[in-house]
Design a protein around this motif. Sequence first.
Motif, short mmCIF file in Angstrom:
data_model
loop_
_atom_site.label_atom_id
_atom_site.label_comp_id
_atom_site.label_asym_id
_atom_site.label_seq_id
_atom_site.Cartn_x
_atom_site.Cartn_y
_atom_site.Cartn_z
N VAL A 14 0.84 -1.21 0.00
CA VAL A 14 0.00 0.00 0.00
C VAL A 14 0.87 1.25 0.00
O VAL A 14 0.62 2.21 -0.73
N ALA A 15 1.92 1.23 0.81
CA ALA A 15 2.82 2.39 0.87
C ALA A 15 3.49 2.64 -0.48
O ALA A 15 3.66 3.79 -0.90
N ASP A 16 3.87 1.56 -1.16
CA ASP A 16 4.49 1.70 -2.49
C ASP A 16 3.54 2.38 -3.47
O ASP A 16 3.94 3.23 -4.27
N ILE A 17 2.26 1.98 -3.43
CA ILE A 17 1.27 2.57 -4.35
C ILE A 17 1.09 4.05 -4.07
O ILE A 17 1.14 4.89 -4.99
N LEU A 18 0.90 4.39 -2.80
CA LEU A 18 0.73 5.80 -2.45
C LEU A 18 1.96 6.60 -2.82
O LEU A 18 1.86 7.71 -3.38
N ASP A 19 3.12 6.05 -2.53
CA ASP A 19 4.38 6.72 -2.82
C ASP A 19 4.50 7.02 -4.31
O ASP A 19 4.81 8.15 -4.72
N ALA A 20 4.24 6.01 -5.14
CA ALA A 20 4.40 6.16 -6.59
C ALA A 20 3.45 7.21 -7.17
O ALA A 20 3.86 8.06 -7.98
N TYR A 21 2.19 7.18 -6.75
CA TYR A 21 1.21 8.12 -7.30
C TYR A 21 1.46 9.55 -6.84
O TYR A 21 1.29 10.50 -7.61
N LEU A 22 1.87 9.72 -5.59
CA LEU A 22 2.14 11.07 -5.10
C LEU A 22 3.38 11.67 -5.76
O LEU A 22 3.39 12.85 -6.13
N ILE A 23 4.42 10.86 -5.93
CA ILE A 23 5.63 11.33 -6.61
C ILE A 23 5.31 11.70 -8.05
O ILE A 23 5.80 12.71 -8.57
N ASP A 98 -9.56 14.38 6.62
CA ASP A 98 -10.30 13.58 5.66
C ASP A 98 -10.13 12.11 6.04
O ASP A 98 -9.27 11.76 6.86
N TYR A 99 -10.95 11.24 5.42
CA TYR A 99 -10.97 9.82 5.81
C TYR A 99 -11.23 9.00 4.55
O TYR A 99 -12.27 9.17 3.91
N ILE A 100 -10.29 8.14 4.18
CA ILE A 100 -10.42 7.30 2.97
C ILE A 100 -10.38 5.84 3.39
O ILE A 100 -9.51 5.43 4.16
N VAL A 101 -11.33 5.06 2.88
CA VAL A 101 -11.44 3.65 3.26
C VAL A 101 -10.76 2.78 2.21
O VAL A 101 -10.93 2.98 1.01
N LYS A 102 -9.97 1.80 2.68
CA LYS A 102 -9.37 0.80 1.79
C LYS A 102 -10.41 -0.26 1.43
O LYS A 102 -11.28 -0.55 2.25
N PRO A 103 -10.30 -0.88 0.25
CA PRO A 103 -9.39 -0.54 -0.84
C PRO A 103 -9.78 0.76 -1.50
O PRO A 103 -10.96 1.12 -1.54
N PHE A 104 -8.81 1.49 -1.99
CA PHE A 104 -9.06 2.81 -2.53
C PHE A 104 -8.56 2.92 -3.97
O PHE A 104 -7.74 2.11 -4.43
N ASN A 105 -9.05 3.92 -4.66
CA ASN A 105 -8.55 4.27 -5.98
C ASN A 105 -7.41 5.27 -5.78
O ASN A 105 -7.64 6.35 -5.24
N PRO A 106 -6.19 4.94 -6.18
CA PRO A 106 -5.06 5.86 -5.95
C PRO A 106 -5.29 7.25 -6.52
O PRO A 106 -4.83 8.24 -5.94
#
Length: 230
Positions: A14-23, A98-106
């Motif tokens: 999950v951290a990898d996905i968030l990291d990649a999309y934010l970068i 804010d509050y986002i529930v998993k699974p999420f759309n990046p």
Amino acid sequence: MNALALIAEDDAEVADILDAYLIREGLRTVRAADGRTAIELHRKLKPDIVLLDVKMPKADGYEVLSAIRQQGTAPVIMVTALDEDLDKLQALRIGADDYIVKPFNPLEVVARVKAVLRRTQNQKSQTVLRVGPVEIDESAHVAFLDIAESGRVRLDLTLTEFRILAHMARAPSRVFSRAELIDACFPESNALERTVDSHASNLRRKFEAAGACGFFEGVRGVGYRLTMLP
């Protein structure tokens, strides 16, 4: 400099996905795999936004959120599998933005991050005053002292002390008379000049206790001023 996002998530995938999309969207990122590391990184790096899981080792997301709120005003988005209304209410009550529930759309996460950053940065430009090592958030009624020896410290001020500090911070280095401070900070009272002296004495003592000796000073026969400490 681009905004810095702290990703507090113990699931590496999950951290990898968030990291990649934010970068990809131009943000800088830093990661923490447990709650204690997240708190320490927030204290040291002062990120612009935090993405925070609830179920983490060493300190859960609610503990981390509470600590972050003690350390600063960075916006926090909870990203968690907990989808009960009580979980959301608890997070919002402690101070989540804010509050986002998993699974999420990046892509949705990125959109929410951008929206929260826009909102908070606009608010900051309007309500945050900085004088030397002091940051004053007028909308949140909090003030922080940031000096190398002790790090970032939240000042425990009364409402009147905060009003005096915020008023003086709009014109740093200017000397304010007691009468001016009464008019600006005690508009509906019959406060005497010695009342201002009492609050000023308390402010000076609190700054000195936090390591900012000389920041709030009296000018004999005139009033008070703030000094631009390094």
